[in-house]
Design a protein around this motif. Structure first.
Motif, PDB file in Angstrom:
ATOM      1  N   HIS A   1      -6.153 -52.330   4.953  1.00 47.77           N
ATOM      2  CA  HIS A   1      -4.866 -53.009   5.174  1.00 47.77           C
ATOM      3  C   HIS A   1      -4.537 -53.097   6.660  1.00 47.77           C
ATOM      4  CE1 HIS A   1      -3.168 -48.872   5.136  1.00 47.77           C
ATOM      5  NE2 HIS A   1      -2.213 -49.397   5.878  1.00 47.77           N
ATOM      6  N   ASN A   2      -4.991 -52.148   7.474  1.00 46.95           N
ATOM      7  CA  ASN A   2      -4.771 -52.230   8.921  1.00 46.95           C
ATOM      8  C   ASN A   2      -5.550 -53.390   9.532  1.00 46.95           C
ATOM      9  OD1 ASN A   2      -3.020 -50.099   8.943  1.00 46.95           O
ATOM     10  ND2 ASN A   2      -4.508 -48.605   9.689  1.00 46.95           N
ATOM     11  N   SER A   3      -6.774 -53.608   9.074  1.00 45.09           N
ATOM     12  CA  SER A   3      -7.556 -54.714   9.612  1.00 45.09           C
ATOM     13  C   SER A   3      -6.945 -56.061   9.206  1.00 45.09           C
ATOM     14  CB  SER A   3      -9.019 -54.622   9.172  1.00 45.09           C
ATOM     15  OG  SER A   3      -9.134 -54.665   7.774  1.00 45.09           O
ATOM     16  N   LYS A   4      -6.405 -56.129   7.982  1.00 49.29           N
ATOM     17  CA  LYS A   4      -5.730 -57.365   7.551  1.00 49.29           C
ATOM     18  C   LYS A   4      -4.480 -57.614   8.389  1.00 49.29           C
ATOM     19  CE  LYS A   4      -7.411 -57.222   2.798  1.00 49.29           C
ATOM     20  NZ  LYS A   4      -7.068 -56.969   1.406  1.00 49.29           N
ATOM     21  N   LEU A   5      -3.716 -56.547   8.662  1.00 49.72           N
ATOM     22  CA  LEU A   5      -2.520 -56.691   9.490  1.00 49.72           C
ATOM     23  C   LEU A   5      -2.886 -57.088  10.914  1.00 49.72           C
ATOM     24  CD1 LEU A   5      -0.345 -53.678   8.297  1.00 49.72           C
ATOM     25  CD2 LEU A   5       0.089 -56.104   7.925  1.00 49.72           C
ATOM     26  N   PHE A   6      -3.992 -56.554  11.420  1.00 45.57           N
ATOM     27  CA  PHE A   6      -4.445 -56.916  12.760  1.00 45.57           C
ATOM     28  C   PHE A   6      -4.788 -58.399  12.826  1.00 45.57           C
ATOM     29  CE2 PHE A   6      -7.836 -57.558  15.881  1.00 45.57           C
ATOM     30  CZ  PHE A   6      -7.179 -57.122  17.029  1.00 45.57           C
ATOM     31  N   VAL A   7      -5.520 -58.893  11.843  1.00 43.88           N
ATOM     32  CA  VAL A   7      -5.879 -60.313  11.804  1.00 43.88           C
ATOM     33  C   VAL A   7      -4.622 -61.166  11.687  1.00 43.88           C
ATOM     34  CG1 VAL A   7      -7.043 -62.094  10.435  1.00 43.88           C
ATOM     35  CG2 VAL A   7      -8.199 -59.926  10.905  1.00 43.88           C
ATOM     36  N   LEU A   8      -3.699 -60.764  10.845  1.00 45.16           N
ATOM     37  CA  LEU A   8      -2.430 -61.492  10.718  1.00 45.16           C
ATOM     38  C   LEU A   8      -1.669 -61.489  12.041  1.00 45.16           C
ATOM     39  CD1 LEU A   8      -0.987 -60.741   7.216  1.00 45.16           C
ATOM     40  CD2 LEU A   8      -0.543 -62.803   8.495  1.00 45.16           C
ATOM     41  N   GLY A   9      -1.682 -60.354  12.739  1.00 43.85           N
ATOM     42  CA  GLY A   9      -1.023 -60.257  14.035  1.00 43.85           C
ATOM     43  C   GLY A   9      -1.609 -61.225  15.044  1.00 43.85           C
TER      44      GLY A   9
ATOM     45  N   PHE B   1      11.570 -53.609  10.881  1.00 44.42           N
ATOM     46  CA  PHE B   1      11.608 -54.787  10.019  1.00 44.42           C
ATOM     47  C   PHE B   1      13.015 -55.388  10.011  1.00 44.42           C
ATOM     48  CE2 PHE B   1      11.994 -57.014   5.972  1.00 44.42           C
ATOM     49  CZ  PHE B   1      10.828 -57.754   5.952  1.00 44.42           C
ATOM     50  N   SER B   2      14.029 -54.554   9.887  1.00 43.34           N
ATOM     51  CA  SER B   2      15.427 -55.026   9.877  1.00 43.34           C
ATOM     52  C   SER B   2      15.793 -55.683  11.201  1.00 43.34           C
ATOM     53  CB  SER B   2      16.379 -53.870   9.584  1.00 43.34           C
ATOM     54  OG  SER B   2      16.081 -53.286   8.343  1.00 43.34           O
ATOM     55  N   ALA B   3      15.383 -55.064  12.301  1.00 44.55           N
ATOM     56  CA  ALA B   3      15.667 -55.648  13.618  1.00 44.55           C
ATOM     57  C   ALA B   3      14.973 -57.000  13.753  1.00 44.55           C
ATOM     58  CB  ALA B   3      15.205 -54.699  14.724  1.00 44.55           C
ATOM     59  N   ALA B   4      13.762 -57.115  13.230  1.00 39.10           N
ATOM     60  CA  ALA B   4      13.025 -58.373  13.297  1.00 39.10           C
ATOM     61  C   ALA B   4      13.755 -59.490  12.542  1.00 39.10           C
ATOM     62  CB  ALA B   4      11.614 -58.188  12.740  1.00 39.10           C
ATOM     63  N   ILE B   5      14.342 -59.143  11.408  1.00 37.50           N
ATOM     64  CA  ILE B   5      15.110 -60.136  10.634  1.00 37.50           C
ATOM     65  C   ILE B   5      16.311 -60.624  11.447  1.00 37.50           C
ATOM     66  CG2 ILE B   5      16.540 -60.469   8.564  1.00 37.50           C
ATOM     67  CD1 ILE B   5      13.580 -60.404   7.921  1.00 37.50           C
ATOM     68  N   VAL B   6      17.010 -59.694  12.107  1.00 37.41           N
ATOM     69  CA  VAL B   6      18.166 -60.075  12.935  1.00 37.41           C
ATOM     70  C   VAL B   6      17.713 -60.998  14.062  1.00 37.41           C
ATOM     71  CG1 VAL B   6      19.935 -59.198  14.516  1.00 37.41           C
ATOM     72  CG2 VAL B   6      19.507 -58.019  12.357  1.00 37.41           C
ATOM     73  N   PHE B   7      16.629 -60.635  14.753  1.00 33.96           N
ATOM     74  CA  PHE B   7      16.119 -61.472  15.840  1.00 33.96           C
ATOM     75  C   PHE B   7      15.669 -62.838  15.331  1.00 33.96           C
ATOM     76  CE2 PHE B   7      15.271 -57.360  18.159  1.00 33.96           C
ATOM     77  CZ  PHE B   7      16.249 -57.565  19.114  1.00 33.96           C
TER      78      PHE B   7
ATOM     79  N   GLY C   1       6.674 -53.953  11.459  1.00 31.95           N
ATOM     80  CA  GLY C   1       7.515 -53.249  10.488  1.00 31.95           C
ATOM     81  C   GLY C   1       6.827 -53.079   9.152  1.00 31.95           C
ATOM     82  N   VAL C   2       6.182 -54.122   8.664  1.00 30.21           N
ATOM     83  CA  VAL C   2       5.446 -54.047   7.399  1.00 30.21           C
ATOM     84  C   VAL C   2       4.308 -53.033   7.523  1.00 30.21           C
ATOM     85  CG1 VAL C   2       3.912 -55.327   5.841  1.00 30.21           C
ATOM     86  CG2 VAL C   2       6.053 -56.351   6.588  1.00 30.21           C
ATOM     87  N   GLY C   3       3.606 -53.079   8.655  1.00 31.40           N
ATOM     88  CA  GLY C   3       2.510 -52.132   8.869  1.00 31.40           C
ATOM     89  C   GLY C   3       2.980 -50.687   8.834  1.00 31.40           C
ATOM     90  N   LEU C   4       4.145 -50.448   9.417  1.00 34.97           N
ATOM     91  CA  LEU C   4       4.690 -49.082   9.412  1.00 34.97           C
ATOM     92  C   LEU C   4       5.215 -48.693   8.035  1.00 34.97           C
ATOM     93  CD1 LEU C   4       6.564 -49.129  12.845  1.00 34.97           C
ATOM     94  CD2 LEU C   4       4.425 -47.934  12.305  1.00 34.97           C
ATOM     95  N   ILE C   5       5.801 -49.635   7.322  1.00 34.34           N
ATOM     96  CA  ILE C   5       6.348 -49.349   5.988  1.00 34.34           C
ATOM     97  C   ILE C   5       5.239 -48.992   5.014  1.00 34.34           C
ATOM     98  CG2 ILE C   5       7.492 -50.391   3.985  1.00 34.34           C
ATOM     99  CD1 ILE C   5       9.256 -51.943   6.019  1.00 34.34           C
ATOM    100  N   ILE C   6       4.117 -49.697   5.079  1.00 31.58           N
ATOM    101  CA  ILE C   6       3.051 -49.419   4.108  1.00 31.58           C
ATOM    102  C   ILE C   6       2.223 -48.191   4.489  1.00 31.58           C
ATOM    103  CG2 ILE C   6       2.900 -51.803   3.322  1.00 31.58           C
ATOM    104  CD1 ILE C   6       0.393 -52.145   4.990  1.00 31.58           C
ATOM    105  N   ASN C   7       2.534 -47.590   5.622  1.00 29.75           N
ATOM    106  CA  ASN C   7       1.872 -46.347   6.019  1.00 29.75           C
ATOM    107  C   ASN C   7       2.380 -45.222   5.108  1.00 29.75           C
ATOM    108  OD1 ASN C   7       1.066 -43.947   7.213  1.00 29.75           O
ATOM    109  ND2 ASN C   7       1.413 -44.702   9.291  1.00 29.75           N
TER     110      ASN C   7
END
Length: 181
Positions: A4-12, A83-89, A63-69
């Motif tokens: 899942h970290n490699s998938k998040l990295f590719v998404l990033g 994640f919440s701060a990202a939604i506000v931004f 945020g998603v990466g940290l939540i699924i940890n």
């Protein structure tokens, strides 16, 4: 690196490369649907809105990466905050615009959900700032509290330049030019 970290990295990487072009489409679509009035001369998103949107996508992903940890509840909790701060931004990027109409100038600056309105009779002067001989910004000086606003000229302004200049003349606003160095 876990699966899942490699998938998040590719998404990033995809968000980093594609986030800015995506922001052009999404912000213009949202603003034209929800913020653009029926009648206006020029409506444009401020450049910072595109950067805020792209940064928000990256923060969402973090945020998603940290939540699924699953290793630590503290890290997961921090992920929820990110994640919440990202939604506000993300929402702030939609609220970042300027438009001109017959009534005046409507400005919603970065990091604000509130639009500020200046009627044309509150505009003291308008100065076109030129860089290398080309129009770059428009400086508005208002008669309230020495307020000033810099509008970055874009293609929307160029297409309505004549109408904008006529609007300024119709309201007897001092108009000048200044070169930037």
């Amino acid at each position: 690196m876990s699966d899942h970290n490699s998938k998040l990295f590719v998404l990033g990487v995809i968000f980093l490369i594609g986030g800015f072009p995506l922001s052009l489409v999404v912000i213009n679509l949202i603003q034209s649907s929800f913020f653009q009035p029926e009648s206006f001369l020029i409506f444009s998103a401020q450049k910072s809105s595109y950067f805020i949107f792209t940064g928000s996508l990256l923060l969402l992903l973090l945020g998603v990466g940290l939540i699924i940890n699953k290793n630590s509840k503290v890290i997961m909790g921090f992920g929820v905050i990110v994640f919440s701060a990202a939604i506000v931004f993300l929402f702030l990027s939609f609220y970042n615009y300027t438009y001109f109409d017959e009534k005046g100038i409507h400005i919603n600056k970065t990091f604000s959900f509130n639009e500020v309105f200046y009627s044309w009779d509150k505009v003291e002067s308008v100065t076109q700032l030129n860089k290398n001989g080309q129009p770059s910004k428009i400086e508005f000086k208002f008669d309230t509290n020495n307020d000033m606003f810099l509008y970055s000229i874009d293609s929307k302004w160029f297409s309505k330049r004549t109408e904008f200049n006529q609007l300024v003349r119709d309201h007897n606003i001092e108009f000048g030019f200044r070169d930037l160095e």
